[in-house]
Design a protein around this motif. Structure first.
Motif, PDB file in Angstrom:
ATOM      1  N   THR A   1       0.922  -0.812  -0.319  1.00  0.00           N
ATOM      2  CA  THR A   1      -0.083  -0.123  -0.022  1.00  0.00           C
ATOM      3  C   THR A   1       1.082   1.352  -0.075  1.00  0.00           C
ATOM      4  OG1 THR A   1      -2.166   0.475   0.710  1.00  0.00           O
ATOM      5  CG2 THR A   1      -0.234  -0.006   2.377  1.00  0.00           C
ATOM      6  N   SER A   2       0.165   2.998   0.441  1.00  0.00           N
ATOM      7  CA  SER A   2       0.988   3.500  -0.157  1.00  0.00           C
ATOM      8  C   SER A   2       0.559   4.486   1.092  1.00  0.00           C
ATOM      9  CB  SER A   2       0.971   4.633  -0.914  1.00  0.00           C
ATOM     10  OG  SER A   2       1.824   3.911  -2.342  1.00  0.00           O
ATOM     11  N   LEU A   3       0.632   4.856   2.018  1.00  0.00           N
ATOM     12  CA  LEU A   3       0.632   5.484   3.026  1.00  0.00           C
ATOM     13  C   LEU A   3       0.110   7.411   2.678  1.00  0.00           C
ATOM     14  CD1 LEU A   3       3.584   5.406   6.001  1.00  0.00           C
ATOM     15  CD2 LEU A   3       1.376   4.265   5.912  1.00  0.00           C
ATOM     16  N   PRO A   4      -0.946   7.995   3.477  1.00  0.00           N
ATOM     17  CA  PRO A   4      -1.561   9.042   2.563  1.00  0.00           C
ATOM     18  C   PRO A   4      -1.037   9.632   2.512  1.00  0.00           C
ATOM     19  CG  PRO A   4      -1.991   8.760   4.958  1.00  0.00           C
ATOM     20  CD  PRO A   4      -1.554   7.960   4.858  1.00  0.00           C
TER      21      PRO A   4
ATOM     22  N   GLY B   1       1.400   7.860  -4.095  1.00  0.00           N
ATOM     23  CA  GLY B   1       1.081   6.358  -4.815  1.00  0.00           C
ATOM     24  C   GLY B   1      -0.799   7.099  -5.329  1.00  0.00           C
ATOM     25  N   GLY B   2      -1.941   6.477  -4.943  1.00  0.00           N
ATOM     26  CA  GLY B   2      -3.066   6.761  -5.366  1.00  0.00           C
ATOM     27  C   GLY B   2      -3.613   6.333  -3.322  1.00  0.00           C
ATOM     28  N   THR B   3      -3.013   6.705  -2.690  1.00  0.00           N
ATOM     29  CA  THR B   3      -3.398   7.070  -1.876  1.00  0.00           C
ATOM     30  C   THR B   3      -3.991   8.380  -0.989  1.00  0.00           C
ATOM     31  OG1 THR B   3      -2.420   5.306  -0.559  1.00  0.00           O
ATOM     32  CG2 THR B   3      -3.871   6.685   0.411  1.00  0.00           C
ATOM     33  N   ARG B   4      -5.842   8.358  -1.080  1.00  0.00           N
ATOM     34  CA  ARG B   4      -6.062  10.505  -0.672  1.00  0.00           C
ATOM     35  C   ARG B   4      -5.139  10.412   1.088  1.00  0.00           C
ATOM     36  NH1 ARG B   4     -10.156  12.977   0.958  1.00  0.00           N
ATOM     37  NH2 ARG B   4     -10.377  14.917  -0.005  1.00  0.00           N
ATOM     38  N   ASP B   5      -5.042  11.676   0.768  1.00  0.00           N
ATOM     39  CA  ASP B   5      -4.235  12.527   2.239  1.00  0.00           C
ATOM     40  C   ASP B   5      -5.186  12.654   2.971  1.00  0.00           C
ATOM     41  OD1 ASP B   5      -2.775  13.369   4.426  1.00  0.00           O
ATOM     42  OD2 ASP B   5      -1.251  14.774   3.295  1.00  0.00           O
ATOM     43  N   ARG B   6      -5.880  12.469   3.959  1.00  0.00           N
ATOM     44  CA  ARG B   6      -6.909  12.737   4.842  1.00  0.00           C
ATOM     45  C   ARG B   6      -6.316  13.207   6.202  1.00  0.00           C
ATOM     46  NH1 ARG B   6      -9.093   7.122   5.822  1.00  0.00           N
ATOM     47  NH2 ARG B   6      -8.079   6.970   3.145  1.00  0.00           N
ATOM     48  N   ARG B   7      -5.356  13.895   6.378  1.00  0.00           N
ATOM     49  CA  ARG B   7      -5.216  15.243   7.224  1.00  0.00           C
ATOM     50  C   ARG B   7      -5.517  16.588   6.992  1.00  0.00           C
ATOM     51  NH1 ARG B   7       0.802  12.674   7.381  1.00  0.00           N
ATOM     52  NH2 ARG B   7      -0.160  13.335   5.006  1.00  0.00           N
ATOM     53  N   THR B   8      -5.622  16.905   7.977  1.00  0.00           N
ATOM     54  CA  THR B   8      -5.923  18.342   8.293  1.00  0.00           C
ATOM     55  C   THR B   8      -4.854  19.118   8.836  1.00  0.00           C
ATOM     56  OG1 THR B   8      -7.132  18.555  10.177  1.00  0.00           O
ATOM     57  CG2 THR B   8      -8.219  17.823   7.763  1.00  0.00           C
TER      58      THR B   8
ATOM     59  N   ARG C   1      -4.208   8.822  11.493  1.00  0.00           N
ATOM     60  CA  ARG C   1      -4.412   8.928   9.787  1.00  0.00           C
ATOM     61  C   ARG C   1      -3.758   7.777   9.057  1.00  0.00           C
ATOM     62  NH1 ARG C   1      -7.378  10.964  12.888  1.00  0.00           N
ATOM     63  NH2 ARG C   1      -8.100   9.207  12.803  1.00  0.00           N
ATOM     64  N   GLN C   2      -2.647   7.540   9.524  1.00  0.00           N
ATOM     65  CA  GLN C   2      -2.000   6.944   8.905  1.00  0.00           C
ATOM     66  C   GLN C   2      -2.081   4.816   9.117  1.00  0.00           C
ATOM     67  OE1 GLN C   2      -0.304   9.043   9.655  1.00  0.00           O
ATOM     68  NE2 GLN C   2       0.948  10.245   8.385  1.00  0.00           N
TER      69      GLN C   2
ATOM     70  N   CYS D   1       2.822   0.614  12.083  1.00  0.00           N
ATOM     71  CA  CYS D   1       2.476   0.038  13.008  1.00  0.00           C
ATOM     72  C   CYS D   1       2.810  -0.275  13.671  1.00  0.00           C
ATOM     73  CB  CYS D   1       4.086  -1.353  11.463  1.00  0.00           C
ATOM     74  SG  CYS D   1       3.996  -0.832  10.154  1.00  0.00           S
ATOM     75  N   LEU D   2       3.633   0.337  14.546  1.00  0.00           N
ATOM     76  CA  LEU D   2       3.413   0.589  15.952  1.00  0.00           C
ATOM     77  C   LEU D   2       2.101   1.011  16.396  1.00  0.00           C
ATOM     78  CD1 LEU D   2       7.013   1.702  17.290  1.00  0.00           C
ATOM     79  CD2 LEU D   2       5.653  -0.801  17.529  1.00  0.00           C
TER      80      LEU D   2
END
Length: 293
Positions: free
Chosen positions: A55-58, A61-68, A76-77, A104-105
């Motif tokens: 996968t990719s984090l926010p 890649g194609g992972t939408r950033d969900r942070r503000t 969020r990650q 992951c932690l």
């Protein structure tokens, strides 16, 4: 089995998801400035012995950033990783690098999803240095971080050079291919958000992670990363630490075969122990082995 790439969707948008192979499932989580492709050499070196999920984090890649600006929490990650684990089906072996290892932690601390093991490649847990009074090393990191933030806010195009050279050694940024440098510059705003992620649990919290855990460090990585990995290894309930000769923080790319060997050995050993336990315990107790609590 050929690699299959798709997209997951949650209420925040798209999440990168890819998988290939058969066998025990390993979920690979990259760090800042990285995507699923950063694991290609490691996955190839594993030789098809495992089902590998990427996968990719926010924001990558194609992972939408969900942070503000008001919410840069590591949670969020972790949400991304949790969605990927649910899609992959558990229990899984979770592997993370850098910020991905930190996320992951966070997933393991929550203990909500079925995990078999953790492999953490230089988690950027610099807060551990402060908690263990390693103040000189902590201040080296914060001085670099603050100079980086200031350069970014001042509009310095290659502000990220400070981070790359801190992690990989002086000259690391300039040694990168032009295309990669341009990508780093283009996604620097996302990485600034990464470095503002809030993850600083008390040291005692890590004792609640009972998963078999392997930490991996590079011999040439910053002393601050090596020391924080040592602190984390002691704090976790069931962890070991190994060092890859000649490697820096970017070892998944530069030392893929060595990284793959450490991951493969750890996963195989954990699987063997789980099967041994299965032969003498009920299905319910054996399934709970490796879960974080």
């Amino acid at each position: 089995m050929n690699a299959a790439s798709t997209m997951l969707q949650d209420r925040h948008g798209h999440i990168d998801y890819g998988e290939e192979g058969t066998g025990p499932t390993i979920v690979f989580v990259p760090g800042s400035w990285a995507t699923a492709s950063s694991w290609q050499g490691v996955i190839e070196a594993l030789g098809g012995r495992f089902r590998t999920v990427t996968t990719s984090l926010p924001g990558y890649g194609g992972t939408r950033d969900r942070r503000t600006a008001a919410d840069t929490s590591i949670d969020r990650q972790a949400e991304i990783i949790e969605a990927v684990i649910r899609r992959a089906g558990g229990p899984v072996h979770l592997v993370g690098h850098s910020l991905g290892a930190l996320a992951c932690l966070d997933v393991a601390l929550c203990g909500m999803l079925p995990l078999m093991s953790l492999t953490l490649i230089e988690p950027v847990a610099f807060g551990l240095l402060r908690r263990e009074s390693q103040l000189a090393l902590y201040e080296q990191f914060t001085a670099m971080r603050d100079a980086y933030f200031q350069a970014f806010e001042n509009g310095e195009r290659e502000a990220a050079l400070r981070v790359i050279d801190y992690l990989g050694g002086e000259g690391s940024f300039d040694a990168l291919p032009s295309r990669m440098r341009q990508y780093i510059v283009r996604t620097t705003a996302t990485q600034v958000q990464d470095m503002r992620s809030a993850f600083d649990p008390p040291l005692s919290a890590f004792a609640n992670i009972l998963l078999p855990t392997r930490l991996i460090c590079g011999e040439r990585s910053p002393q601050a990363l090596q020391r924080s990995a040592e602190i984390l290894t002691r704090a976790l309930a069931n962890a070991s630490l190994c060092t890859i000769a000649g490697a820096t923080h970017f070892m998944p790319g530069t030392h893929a075969a060595e990284v793959a060997q450490r991951i493969g050995d750890h996963v195989s050993t954990t699987e063997a122990l789980a099967w041994d336990s299965l032969s003498i315990a009920s299905p319910f107790s054996s399934r709970s082995l490796g879960h974080a609590v």
